[in-house]
Scaffold this motif. Structure first.
Motif, mmCIF file in Angstrom:
data_model
loop_
_atom_site.group_PDB
_atom_site.id
_atom_site.type_symbol
_atom_site.label_atom_id
_atom_site.label_comp_id
_atom_site.label_asym_id
_atom_site.label_seq_id
_atom_site.Cartn_x
_atom_site.Cartn_y
_atom_site.Cartn_z
ATOM 1 N N GLY A 11 -44.093 93.954 -97.546
ATOM 2 C CA GLY A 11 -44.008 95.289 -96.966
ATOM 3 C C GLY A 11 -44.275 95.247 -95.479
ATOM 4 N N GLU A 12 -44.623 96.388 -94.912
ATOM 5 C CA GLU A 12 -44.906 96.480 -93.487
ATOM 6 C C GLU A 12 -46.364 96.825 -93.269
ATOM 7 O OE1 GLU A 12 -42.278 99.277 -91.695
ATOM 8 O OE2 GLU A 12 -40.533 97.943 -91.779
ATOM 9 N N ASN A 13 -46.935 96.262 -92.181
ATOM 10 C CA ASN A 13 -48.306 96.611 -91.842
ATOM 11 C C ASN A 13 -48.317 97.845 -90.949
ATOM 12 O OD1 ASN A 13 -47.571 95.686 -89.286
ATOM 13 N ND2 ASN A 13 -48.465 93.652 -89.625
ATOM 14 N N THR A 14 -49.497 98.189 -90.429
ATOM 15 C CA THR A 14 -49.627 99.432 -89.659
ATOM 16 C C THR A 14 -48.832 99.406 -88.362
ATOM 17 O OG1 THR A 14 -51.650 98.538 -88.677
ATOM 18 C CG2 THR A 14 -51.895 99.967 -90.608
ATOM 19 N N SER A 15 -48.501 98.214 -87.862
ATOM 20 C CA SER A 15 -47.727 98.128 -86.620
ATOM 21 C C SER A 15 -46.226 98.146 -86.881
ATOM 22 C CB SER A 15 -48.097 96.847 -85.858
ATOM 23 O OG SER A 15 -47.760 95.707 -86.619
ATOM 24 N N GLY A 16 -45.831 98.250 -88.152
ATOM 25 C CA GLY A 16 -44.417 98.340 -88.478
ATOM 26 C C GLY A 16 -43.729 97.009 -88.663
ATOM 27 N N THR A 17 -44.472 95.887 -88.591
ATOM 28 C CA THR A 17 -43.878 94.568 -88.798
ATOM 29 C C THR A 17 -44.082 94.137 -90.243
ATOM 30 O OG1 THR A 17 -45.923 93.475 -88.107
ATOM 31 C CG2 THR A 17 -44.270 93.886 -86.412
ATOM 32 N N GLU A 18 -43.275 93.174 -90.673
ATOM 33 C CA GLU A 18 -43.395 92.677 -92.040
ATOM 34 C C GLU A 18 -44.760 92.037 -92.244
ATOM 35 O OE1 GLU A 18 -39.908 90.182 -91.962
ATOM 36 O OE2 GLU A 18 -38.901 91.528 -93.354
ATOM 37 N N SER A 19 -45.297 92.187 -93.438
ATOM 38 C CA SER A 19 -46.637 91.691 -93.726
ATOM 39 C C SER A 19 -46.578 90.609 -94.800
ATOM 40 C CB SER A 19 -47.525 92.853 -94.200
ATOM 41 O OG SER A 19 -48.827 92.408 -94.461
ATOM 42 N N TYR A 20 -47.438 89.580 -94.630
ATOM 43 C CA TYR A 20 -47.482 88.464 -95.570
ATOM 44 C C TYR A 20 -48.918 88.262 -96.039
ATOM 45 C CZ TYR A 20 -42.838 87.551 -93.704
ATOM 46 O OH TYR A 20 -41.528 87.680 -93.329
ATOM 47 N N PRO A 234 -39.485 83.155 -89.247
ATOM 48 C CA PRO A 234 -39.510 84.479 -88.619
ATOM 49 C C PRO A 234 -40.752 84.622 -87.739
ATOM 50 C CG PRO A 234 -39.046 84.659 -90.975
ATOM 51 C CD PRO A 234 -39.451 83.247 -90.728
ATOM 52 N N VAL A 235 -40.616 85.340 -86.643
ATOM 53 C CA VAL A 235 -41.719 85.479 -85.692
ATOM 54 C C VAL A 235 -42.939 86.121 -86.346
ATOM 55 C CG1 VAL A 235 -42.457 86.641 -83.575
ATOM 56 C CG2 VAL A 235 -40.234 85.504 -83.666
ATOM 57 N N ALA A 236 -42.736 87.199 -87.109
ATOM 58 C CA ALA A 236 -43.867 87.900 -87.725
ATOM 59 C C ALA A 236 -44.626 86.980 -88.677
ATOM 60 C CB ALA A 236 -43.377 89.140 -88.466
ATOM 61 N N THR A 238 -44.728 83.650 -88.573
ATOM 62 C CA THR A 238 -45.393 82.603 -87.794
ATOM 63 C C THR A 238 -46.671 83.126 -87.158
ATOM 64 O OG1 THR A 238 -43.219 81.675 -87.281
ATOM 65 C CG2 THR A 238 -45.077 80.898 -85.975
ATOM 66 N N ARG A 239 -46.592 84.299 -86.575
ATOM 67 C CA ARG A 239 -47.762 84.869 -85.908
ATOM 68 C C ARG A 239 -48.895 85.118 -86.907
ATOM 69 N NH1 ARG A 239 -45.680 89.371 -84.206
ATOM 70 N NH2 ARG A 239 -44.816 88.538 -82.264
ATOM 71 N N GLN A 240 -48.555 85.668 -88.064
ATOM 72 C CA GLN A 240 -49.593 85.944 -89.060
ATOM 73 C C GLN A 240 -50.151 84.652 -89.654
ATOM 74 O OE1 GLN A 240 -48.386 89.098 -91.901
ATOM 75 N NE2 GLN A 240 -46.962 89.792 -90.308
ATOM 76 N N TYR A 241 -49.289 83.652 -89.821
ATOM 77 C CA TYR A 241 -49.760 82.357 -90.327
ATOM 78 C C TYR A 241 -50.762 81.745 -89.345
ATOM 79 C CZ TYR A 241 -49.640 77.644 -92.317
ATOM 80 O OH TYR A 241 -49.996 76.437 -92.888
ATOM 81 N N LEU A 242 -50.418 81.754 -88.065
ATOM 82 C CA LEU A 242 -51.319 81.200 -87.055
ATOM 83 C C LEU A 242 -52.635 81.975 -87.002
ATOM 84 C CD1 LEU A 242 -48.762 80.486 -84.200
ATOM 85 C CD2 LEU A 242 -50.214 78.771 -85.306
ATOM 86 N N GLU A 243 -52.539 83.285 -87.133
ATOM 87 C CA GLU A 243 -53.754 84.102 -87.110
ATOM 88 C C GLU A 243 -54.684 83.710 -88.258
ATOM 89 O OE1 GLU A 243 -54.978 88.821 -86.696
ATOM 90 O OE2 GLU A 243 -52.969 88.267 -87.382
ATOM 91 N N TYR A 244 -54.109 83.468 -89.426
ATOM 92 C CA TYR A 244 -54.927 83.042 -90.565
ATOM 93 C C TYR A 244 -55.453 81.620 -90.356
ATOM 94 C CZ TYR A 244 -56.301 81.672 -95.264
ATOM 95 O OH TYR A 244 -57.015 81.205 -96.342
ATOM 96 N N ALA A 245 -54.598 80.729 -89.856
ATOM 97 C CA ALA A 245 -55.015 79.336 -89.643
ATOM 98 C C ALA A 245 -56.197 79.252 -88.686
ATOM 99 C CB ALA A 245 -53.842 78.518 -89.107
ATOM 100 N N ARG A 246 -56.257 80.143 -87.710
ATOM 101 C CA ARG A 246 -57.332 80.115 -86.715
ATOM 102 C C ARG A 246 -58.682 80.536 -87.295
ATOM 103 N NH1 ARG A 246 -56.075 79.963 -81.253
ATOM 104 N NH2 ARG A 246 -57.765 81.408 -80.776
#
Length: 425
Positions: A11-20, A234-236, A238-246
């Motif tokens: 689905g989408e998160n609060t910023s309107g991007t896809e969520s994983y 996909p950019v969204a 990748t960004r969320q994956y990196l955020e979790y990895a950190r």
């Protein structure tokens, strides 16, 4: 997951991007090479593979390493890119800031003053610039060669100490400088020249070049392509994956620590055996710390709690490639376990190099701290007899102190300006 190993979004998160979800990230980590895939997601046709891989590790970052004495060793990774002017470097840097999971700012060195970067003092109060702003995790500065030497010196201080000291009439404070720094500039003559050594074409202050974790060369004509069968993400995602990895703080295993020490020793011994002084400065401790950060960053990309041989081997291979480009130990070749043991190519005959002293880290830290404290009390540096005496008072034996001093010299943490006198690097 689809045929490219990409999970469907939830689905989408609060910023309107896809969520994983975390489950999506765990499945990705177990079925694909995220080091390759994130580098591939950043790929531009005129950007070298070493730049893509190093920046991927910078985006993952590493946890700080606690020390029993003194400040923690930083986990933030600092990089400098020196590129042909013909490369689309600005587009690449914009892609980096778009992909970064952390808060970022993208500055242009041609119109960035020292006050604009570190902050401005007015009425005895500091308005912090991006490098001192606790809300900014990654600062990207392109056209950095256009900045004044005073600005470069300030950034060197920040990279070396993770803080900046103000000395104004109404403000004397030392302020912490969190976050990573990515510097980018063009080669000194615009395009790299085949007939001039690479170090002579790096348009950075020499001290700053040796302070960042790596100086990456983007020579378009000779660039390496990424060698991978993976597909970009996909950019969204990748960004969320990196955020979790950190959020993961991988423990440095004894095996990877030894691999890093052995490689560091090999480079230092090659430099010592060379008849010519390297044009690019390398110290053992800085190289060791960089490899630890990169190894832990690679483990983060695997979502691993402990570093492994593959983490060390792949980051050593990356750093080795960069060092050879800079003319450091040009005969080193890619990292090979046999290279460490023999000092030559796999299978070659030759004497075994001396092993990196097996000394507890706390002994090395204690000796380094003692040298740093004593060197200000004596004109030439810390006398060996004084170092031994003070460390003995802390419970170390003479043999343990001498072994720690040897290890400190091999790592490049201390040096001898003259016989039996030491200074920290």
């Amino acid at each position: 997951m689809d045929d490219n190993g990409i999970p469907p979004s939830s689905g989408e998160n609060t910023s309107g991007t896809e969520s994983y979800s975390v489950d999506d990230f765990e499945r990705l980590a177990s079925t694909t090479d995220m080091y390759d895939r994130i580098a591939l997601t950043l790929q531009r046709s005129d950007i070298d593979a070493t730049v893509l891989r190093a920046v991927t590790l910078q985006l993952a970052g590493a946890p700080p390493r606690p020390q029993k004495l003194g400040k923690d060793v930083r986990g933030d990774i600092h990089l400098a890119i020196v590129s042909d002017a013909s490369a689309t470097l600005s587009r690449f840097l914009s892609a980096v800031t778009d992909l970064a999971p952390q808060s970022t700012i993208h500055l242009n060195g041609t119109n960035s003053s020292l006050a604009g970067i570190v902050g401005n003092v007015s009425g005895g109060a500091l308005t912090p610039g991006p490098l001192l702003d606790s809300d900014i995790d990654l600062t990207v500065i392109e056209h950095f060669g256009s900045t004044r030497s005073k600005t470069q010196n300030a950034i060197q201080q920040i990279i070396d100490t993770s803080q900046y000291s103000f000395a104004k009439s109404n403000y004397h404070e030392t302020v912490g400088a969190p976050g990573s720094i990515l510097l980018a500039t063009h080669a000194k003559y615009g395009e790299f020249d085949d007939y001039v050594s690479i170090p002579d074409q790096i348009d950075l202050e020499p001290a700053l070049s040796s302070s960042v974790d790596l100086v990456l060369i983007n020579w378009v004509r000779y660039r390496d392509e990424l060698d991978t069968d993976e597909d970009p993400l996909p950019v969204a995602l990748t960004r969320q994956y990196l955020e979790y990895a950190r959020t993961i703080d991988p423990e440095l295993s004894d095996g990877t620590r030894n691999e890093i020490r052995e490689y560091t020793q090999t480079i230092l011994e090659r430099l010592a055996e060379s008849d010519d002084a390297p044009e690019f400065p390398v110290t053992g401790q800085r190289l060791y710390d960089t490899l630890v950060r990169f190894t832990q960053a690679h483990a983060r990309l695997r979502l691993a709690d402990v570093t492994s041989h593959s983490d060390a081997a792949r980051t050593i291979d990356l750093v080795d490639t960069v060092l050879r480009t800079l003319g450091v130990a040009p005969d080193a070749g890619s990292f090979d376990g046999e290279l460490i043991k023999t000092g030559g190519d796999s299978g070659a005959s030759g004497s075994t190099v001396a092993e990196f002293p097996d000394v507890p880290d706390e002994h090395i830290d204690q000796v380094t701290e003692t040298v740093g404290r004593l060197q200000s009390e004596f004109e030439d540096g810390a006398p060996e007899a004084e170092v031994i005496s003070q460390c003995q008072q802390s419970g170390l034996s003479s043999a343990a102190i001498e072994s720690a001093l040897d290890a400190c010299k091999i790592r490049g943490a201390v040096y001898e300006p003259r016989v039996d006198v030491y200074r920290t690097t």
